[in-house]
Design an enzyme around this catalytic site. Sequence first.
Site, PDB file in Angstrom:
ATOM      1  N   ALA A  66       0.857  -1.185   0.000  1.00 37.76           N
ATOM      2  CA  ALA A  66       0.000   0.000   0.000  1.00 37.76           C
ATOM      3  C   ALA A  66       0.891   1.233   0.000  1.00 37.76           C
ATOM      4  CB  ALA A  66      -0.875  -0.022   1.243  1.00 37.76           C
ATOM      5  N   GLY A 109       0.648  -5.101   0.938  1.00 41.14           N
ATOM      6  CA  GLY A 109      -0.539  -5.154   0.082  1.00 41.14           C
ATOM      7  C   GLY A 109      -0.247  -5.762  -1.287  1.00 41.14           C
ATOM      8  N   GLU A 112      -0.444  -9.399  -0.707  1.00 42.99           N
ATOM      9  CA  GLU A 112      -1.861  -9.714  -0.492  1.00 42.99           C
ATOM     10  C   GLU A 112      -2.648  -9.659  -1.802  1.00 42.99           C
ATOM     11  OE1 GLU A 112      -1.842  -6.676   2.591  1.00 42.99           O
ATOM     12  OE2 GLU A 112      -2.759  -8.137   3.951  1.00 42.99           O
ATOM     13  N   GLU A 132       4.573  -5.286   7.180  1.00 45.35           N
ATOM     14  CA  GLU A 132       3.788  -4.240   7.859  1.00 45.35           C
ATOM     15  C   GLU A 132       4.219  -4.003   9.298  1.00 45.35           C
ATOM     16  OE1 GLU A 132       2.518  -6.554   5.863  1.00 45.35           O
ATOM     17  OE2 GLU A 132       0.867  -5.746   4.672  1.00 45.35           O
TER      18      GLU A 132
HETATM   19  N1  CO8 Z   1       4.564   3.242  -0.508  1.00 43.90           N
HETATM   20  C1  CO8 Z   1       4.984   4.427  -1.001  1.00 43.90           C
HETATM   21  N2  CO8 Z   1       6.147   4.586  -1.657  1.00 43.90           N
HETATM   22  C2  CO8 Z   1       6.916   3.499  -1.817  1.00 43.90           C
HETATM   23  C3  CO8 Z   1       6.539   2.231  -1.327  1.00 43.90           C
HETATM   24  C4  CO8 Z   1       5.304   2.119  -0.642  1.00 43.90           C
HETATM   25  N3  CO8 Z   1       4.835   0.956  -0.167  1.00 43.90           N
HETATM   26  N4  CO8 Z   1       7.527   1.343  -1.621  1.00 43.90           N
HETATM   27  C5  CO8 Z   1       8.477   2.033  -2.292  1.00 43.90           C
HETATM   28  N5  CO8 Z   1       8.104   3.322  -2.400  1.00 43.90           N
HETATM   29  C6  CO8 Z   1       8.859   4.416  -3.062  1.00 43.90           C
HETATM   30  C7  CO8 Z   1      10.044   4.862  -2.208  1.00 43.90           C
HETATM   31  O1  CO8 Z   1       9.617   5.776  -1.250  1.00 43.90           O
HETATM   32  C8  CO8 Z   1      10.933   5.459  -3.275  1.00 43.90           C
HETATM   33  O2  CO8 Z   1      10.447   6.754  -3.597  1.00 43.90           O
HETATM   34  P1  CO8 Z   1      11.466   8.019  -3.571  1.00 43.90           P
HETATM   35  O3  CO8 Z   1      12.409   7.734  -4.709  1.00 43.90           O
HETATM   36  O4  CO8 Z   1      10.583   9.189  -3.801  1.00 43.90           O
HETATM   37  O5  CO8 Z   1      12.144   7.974  -2.256  1.00 43.90           O
HETATM   38  C9  CO8 Z   1      10.685   4.581  -4.496  1.00 43.90           C
HETATM   39  O6  CO8 Z   1       9.452   3.922  -4.249  1.00 43.90           O
HETATM   40  C10 CO8 Z   1      11.758   3.514  -4.678  1.00 43.90           C
HETATM   41  O7  CO8 Z   1      11.870   2.779  -3.462  1.00 43.90           O
HETATM   42  P2  CO8 Z   1      13.256   2.608  -2.684  1.00 43.90           P
HETATM   43  O8  CO8 Z   1      14.189   3.752  -2.972  1.00 43.90           O
HETATM   44  O9  CO8 Z   1      12.943   2.352  -1.249  1.00 43.90           O
HETATM   45  O10 CO8 Z   1      13.799   1.303  -3.422  1.00 43.90           O
HETATM   46  P3  CO8 Z   1      14.756   0.181  -2.814  1.00 43.90           P
HETATM   47  O11 CO8 Z   1      15.133  -0.691  -3.967  1.00 43.90           O
HETATM   48  O12 CO8 Z   1      15.851   0.802  -2.004  1.00 43.90           O
HETATM   49  O13 CO8 Z   1      13.852  -0.660  -1.772  1.00 43.90           O
HETATM   50  C11 CO8 Z   1      11.854  -1.803  -1.063  1.00 43.90           C
HETATM   51  C12 CO8 Z   1      12.744  -1.369  -2.254  1.00 43.90           C
HETATM   52  C13 CO8 Z   1      12.597  -2.787  -0.183  1.00 43.90           C
HETATM   53  C14 CO8 Z   1      10.610  -2.468  -1.666  1.00 43.90           C
HETATM   54  C15 CO8 Z   1      11.465  -0.551  -0.241  1.00 43.90           C
HETATM   55  O14 CO8 Z   1      10.972   0.445  -1.126  1.00 43.90           O
HETATM   56  C16 CO8 Z   1      10.403  -0.812   0.790  1.00 43.90           C
HETATM   57  O15 CO8 Z   1      10.717  -1.344   1.841  1.00 43.90           O
HETATM   58  N6  CO8 Z   1       9.145  -0.408   0.527  1.00 43.90           N
HETATM   59  C17 CO8 Z   1       8.058  -0.531   1.459  1.00 43.90           C
HETATM   60  C18 CO8 Z   1       7.585  -1.966   1.570  1.00 43.90           C
HETATM   61  C19 CO8 Z   1       6.491  -2.074   2.610  1.00 43.90           C
HETATM   62  O16 CO8 Z   1       6.679  -1.823   3.767  1.00 43.90           O
HETATM   63  N7  CO8 Z   1       5.277  -2.459   2.167  1.00 43.90           N
HETATM   64  C20 CO8 Z   1       4.128  -2.598   3.027  1.00 43.90           C
HETATM   65  C21 CO8 Z   1       3.294  -1.350   2.991  1.00 43.90           C
HETATM   66  S1  CO8 Z   1       1.942  -1.373   4.134  1.00 43.90           S
HETATM   67  C22 CO8 Z   1       0.761  -2.310   3.368  1.00 43.90           C
HETATM   68  O17 CO8 Z   1       0.935  -2.770   2.277  1.00 43.90           O
HETATM   69  C23 CO8 Z   1      -0.508  -2.539   4.142  1.00 43.90           C
HETATM   70  C24 CO8 Z   1      -1.644  -2.966   3.226  1.00 43.90           C
HETATM   71  C25 CO8 Z   1      -2.914  -3.154   3.980  1.00 43.90           C
HETATM   72  C26 CO8 Z   1      -3.892  -2.027   3.821  1.00 43.90           C
HETATM   73  C27 CO8 Z   1      -5.252  -2.449   4.326  1.00 43.90           C
HETATM   74  C28 CO8 Z   1      -6.186  -1.300   4.532  1.00 43.90           C
HETATM   75  C29 CO8 Z   1      -7.542  -1.701   5.018  1.00 43.90           C
END
Ligand code: CO8
Length: 258
Positions: A66, A109, A112, A132
Amino acid sequence: MTEYSTILVETRGRVGWITLHRPEVLNALNSTLVRELAQAASVFDADDGIGCLVLTGSERAFAAGADIKEMEGKSSVEMSLHNPFAPLEEFRRLRTPVIAAVAGYALGGGCELAMACDIILAADTARFGQPEITLGIIPGLGGTQRLPRAIGAYKAAELVLTGRTMDAAEAERSGLVSRIVPSAELLDEAQRTAEVIASKSLPVVYAAKEALRVSQETTASEGLRFERQTFTSLFALDDQKEGMAAFREKRAADFRHH
Ligand code: CO8
């Protein structure tokens, strides 16, 4: 054709393709993407000319979860009253099978969403997990329910409680992924698999998908009852007669989808 800003939509024969397309954020699921995805999938689902869907992302990410930046400032009341993920309920109720073709990250997400599909094909680059807990939340789109059913209670608990992610090989060993495909062949393999499904009788495919879904969401005795009733009802279809006649006559079946 509807214009979408966060997904790409395409038809290849009887297969509908949806490609998540927010490359700048690794296909993070924001409310627009969720709405567009549900809408595009529903349009395909209503089309008898479509027998299977493929959902994919980019080489780098299926979806990294998400959109954290969109969610961050929300209150509990906002998340509950204006849940941006509510349209995914429509996705869950699709009749048409969906193949998730996953390369790169399928996290939170994103994992999921892949699990809301019927089949997961993974590139050797795929990475799955529910991180998460690291963000101070728990999975909210089925991760605590579907992951234990897919990979077992104890392995799922380790992933959900620690946030550890697994590579494609571990995901395949665990039963989350049906097959690993070299990255360059992922999309072709997804299309081939989808074409096989789309060549079958549409109402029978719908019935099989629904029975499989019921197996994940209800008790075994309810599921067995559902299966028996559905099985019996299929004998009302011309396609059942055609499928069995084709076997007897040693030829390929020509299903007419009724
Ligand atoms: N949301 C927003 N932006 C994101 C996300 C995300 N989930 N993942 C990556 N990005 C963005 C980064 O912020 C970055 O943007 P910017 O260049 O502006 O800083 C760009 O994408 C590239 O990402 P990275 O520079 O971090 O790339 P890396 O190769 O270094 O790392 C990763 C890749 C490991 C995937 C890392 O980006 C990461 O850890 N991302 C988050 C993963 C995460 O925690 N996902 C879970 C999110 S919570 C969720 O999904 C809950 C869902 C349930 C909702 C239910 C509601 C009812």
